[in-house]
Design a protein around this motif. Structure first.
Motif, PDB file in Angstrom:
ATOM      1  N   PHE A  66     -26.984  -3.596 -25.658  1.00  0.00           N
ATOM      2  CA  PHE A  66     -25.744  -2.897 -25.989  1.00  0.00           C
ATOM      3  C   PHE A  66     -26.011  -1.571 -26.696  1.00  0.00           C
ATOM      4  O   PHE A  66     -25.089  -0.889 -27.114  1.00  0.00           O
ATOM      5  N   ASP A  67     -27.295  -1.209 -26.852  1.00  0.00           N
ATOM      6  CA  ASP A  67     -27.674   0.018 -27.555  1.00  0.00           C
ATOM      7  C   ASP A  67     -28.446   0.948 -26.627  1.00  0.00           C
ATOM      8  O   ASP A  67     -29.033   0.517 -25.643  1.00  0.00           O
ATOM      9  N   VAL A  68     -28.485   2.212 -26.984  1.00  0.00           N
ATOM     10  CA  VAL A  68     -29.354   3.171 -26.312  1.00  0.00           C
ATOM     11  C   VAL A  68     -30.789   2.832 -26.714  1.00  0.00           C
ATOM     12  O   VAL A  68     -31.059   2.560 -27.885  1.00  0.00           O
ATOM     13  N   ILE A  69     -31.707   2.841 -25.743  1.00  0.00           N
ATOM     14  CA  ILE A  69     -33.108   2.564 -26.055  1.00  0.00           C
ATOM     15  C   ILE A  69     -33.989   3.725 -25.607  1.00  0.00           C
ATOM     16  O   ILE A  69     -33.606   4.508 -24.743  1.00  0.00           O
ATOM     17  N   ASN A  70     -35.152   3.807 -26.232  1.00  0.00           N
ATOM     18  CA  ASN A  70     -36.183   4.769 -25.860  1.00  0.00           C
ATOM     19  C   ASN A  70     -37.380   3.976 -25.356  1.00  0.00           C
ATOM     20  O   ASN A  70     -37.824   3.030 -26.009  1.00  0.00           O
ATOM     21  N   VAL A  71     -37.910   4.372 -24.192  1.00  0.00           N
ATOM     22  CA  VAL A  71     -38.955   3.611 -23.524  1.00  0.00           C
ATOM     23  C   VAL A  71     -40.204   4.470 -23.365  1.00  0.00           C
ATOM     24  O   VAL A  71     -40.121   5.650 -23.008  1.00  0.00           O
ATOM     25  N   ALA A  72     -41.356   3.835 -23.606  1.00  0.00           N
ATOM     26  CA  ALA A  72     -42.660   4.454 -23.360  1.00  0.00           C
ATOM     27  C   ALA A  72     -43.384   3.612 -22.323  1.00  0.00           C
ATOM     28  O   ALA A  72     -43.201   2.391 -22.254  1.00  0.00           O
ATOM     29  N   LEU A  73     -44.212   4.245 -21.514  1.00  0.00           N
ATOM     30  CA  LEU A  73     -44.923   3.573 -20.433  1.00  0.00           C
ATOM     31  C   LEU A  73     -46.416   3.829 -20.563  1.00  0.00           C
ATOM     32  O   LEU A  73     -46.841   4.954 -20.846  1.00  0.00           O
ATOM     33  N   GLY A  74     -47.204   2.791 -20.313  1.00  0.00           N
ATOM     34  CA  GLY A  74     -48.653   2.918 -20.312  1.00  0.00           C
ATOM     35  C   GLY A  74     -49.222   2.412 -19.003  1.00  0.00           C
ATOM     36  O   GLY A  74     -48.662   1.495 -18.389  1.00  0.00           O
ATOM     37  N   ALA A  75     -50.327   3.006 -18.563  1.00  0.00           N
ATOM     38  CA  ALA A  75     -50.999   2.573 -17.341  1.00  0.00           C
ATOM     39  C   ALA A  75     -52.463   2.974 -17.420  1.00  0.00           C
ATOM     40  O   ALA A  75     -52.821   3.938 -18.100  1.00  0.00           O
ATOM     41  N   TYR A  76     -53.297   2.215 -16.725  1.00  0.00           N
ATOM     42  CA  TYR A  76     -54.720   2.517 -16.671  1.00  0.00           C
ATOM     43  C   TYR A  76     -54.963   3.462 -15.506  1.00  0.00           C
ATOM     44  O   TYR A  76     -54.678   3.124 -14.358  1.00  0.00           O
ATOM     45  N   GLU A  77     -55.470   4.654 -15.811  1.00  0.00           N
ATOM     46  CA  GLU A  77     -55.719   5.671 -14.786  1.00  0.00           C
ATOM     47  C   GLU A  77     -57.042   6.370 -15.076  1.00  0.00           C
ATOM     48  O   GLU A  77     -57.281   6.811 -16.196  1.00  0.00           O
ATOM     49  N   ARG A  78     -57.856   6.468 -14.071  1.00  0.00           N
ATOM     50  CA  ARG A  78     -59.125   7.203 -14.160  1.00  0.00           C
ATOM     51  C   ARG A  78     -59.949   6.843 -15.403  1.00  0.00           C
ATOM     52  O   ARG A  78     -60.253   7.683 -16.225  1.00  0.00           O
ATOM     53  N   ARG A  79     -60.254   5.576 -15.539  1.00  0.00           N
ATOM     54  CA  ARG A  79     -61.121   5.058 -16.606  1.00  0.00           C
ATOM     55  C   ARG A  79     -60.547   5.134 -18.017  1.00  0.00           C
ATOM     56  O   ARG A  79     -61.302   5.110 -18.992  1.00  0.00           O
ATOM     57  N   ALA A  80     -59.242   5.295 -18.165  1.00  0.00           N
ATOM     58  CA  ALA A  80     -58.640   5.310 -19.500  1.00  0.00           C
ATOM     59  C   ALA A  80     -57.167   4.928 -19.399  1.00  0.00           C
ATOM     60  O   ALA A  80     -56.539   5.100 -18.351  1.00  0.00           O
ATOM     61  N   PHE A  81     -56.651   4.418 -20.503  1.00  0.00           N
ATOM     62  CA  PHE A  81     -55.217   4.158 -20.565  1.00  0.00           C
ATOM     63  C   PHE A  81     -54.499   5.450 -20.911  1.00  0.00           C
ATOM     64  O   PHE A  81     -54.968   6.232 -21.744  1.00  0.00           O
ATOM     65  N   ASN A  82     -53.389   5.677 -20.253  1.00  0.00           N
ATOM     66  CA  ASN A  82     -52.529   6.820 -20.551  1.00  0.00           C
ATOM     67  C   ASN A  82     -51.156   6.290 -20.913  1.00  0.00           C
ATOM     68  O   ASN A  82     -50.665   5.358 -20.279  1.00  0.00           O
ATOM     69  N   THR A  83     -50.542   6.894 -21.910  1.00  0.00           N
ATOM     70  CA  THR A  83     -49.175   6.540 -22.267  1.00  0.00           C
ATOM     71  C   THR A  83     -48.315   7.785 -22.217  1.00  0.00           C
ATOM     72  O   THR A  83     -48.800   8.908 -22.423  1.00  0.00           O
ATOM     73  N   SER A  84     -47.041   7.588 -21.919  1.00  0.00           N
ATOM     74  CA  SER A  84     -46.099   8.709 -21.917  1.00  0.00           C
ATOM     75  C   SER A  84     -44.722   8.188 -22.306  1.00  0.00           C
ATOM     76  O   SER A  84     -44.419   7.002 -22.187  1.00  0.00           O
ATOM     77  N   GLY A  85     -43.906   9.085 -22.780  1.00  0.00           N
ATOM     78  CA  GLY A  85     -42.547   8.714 -23.203  1.00  0.00           C
ATOM     79  C   GLY A  85     -41.841   9.952 -23.697  1.00  0.00           C
ATOM     80  O   GLY A  85     -42.432  11.014 -23.795  1.00  0.00           O
TER      81      GLY A  85
END
Length: 139
Positions: A34-53
């Motif tokens: 019922f609230d506005v949320i903020n989402v961040a995403l992580g994935a393993y790419e090219r030998r490292a984890f990357n996060t974005s948001g």
């Protein structure tokens, strides 16, 4: 001149079913709280984890966080409401920042001036598309 324009418009309308359609979302996150949320995403790419948001998603709304066909099996998601309360967490520590961000690497968050968050692992089962529904946390 006006006849040419009318013919051109009629031709364009007639051909519209054959024109390429914009790609559908390949990884969407839907907010069932019922609230506005903020989402961040992580994935393993090219030998490292990357996060974005951050993707800001209103109640009963969805956001496309990845537009391409999914190539990884596992993705990691962290969500908090606009008051800073965690809505979706998990066991995988990764880095986030207060404002929009793209971060390479998941370690030493505090040393790098970042914030450590615990991301929820999503197993897409090697699917090309996935939709994640985020529900209100239990009381």
């Amino acid at each position: 001149m006006q006849r040419k324009l009318i013919r051109l418009v009629a031709c364009a309308v007639g051909l519209s079913p054959f024109l390429p359609i914009r790609a559908e979302a390949q990884f969407a996150v839907c907010n069932q709280t019922f609230d506005v949320i903020n989402v961040a995403l992580g994935a393993y790419e090219r030998r490292a984890f990357n996060t974005s948001g951050w993707w800001t998603i209103g109640p009963n709304q969805c956001a496309n966080v990845i537009d391409e066909t999914l190539t990884a099996r596992y993705f990691y998601v962290f969500a908090k409401d606009v008051f800073g309360r965690e809505v979706l967490t998990g066991a995988t520590p990764m880095c986030v920042a207060p404002d929009r961000f793209e971060i390479r690497g998941e370690g030493d968050c505090l040393v790098r001036g970042l914030i450590e968050a615990r991301f929820h692992e999503v197993d897409t089962r090697k699917s090309e598309r996935w939709t994640l529904f985020i529900y209100p946390p239990p009381n």
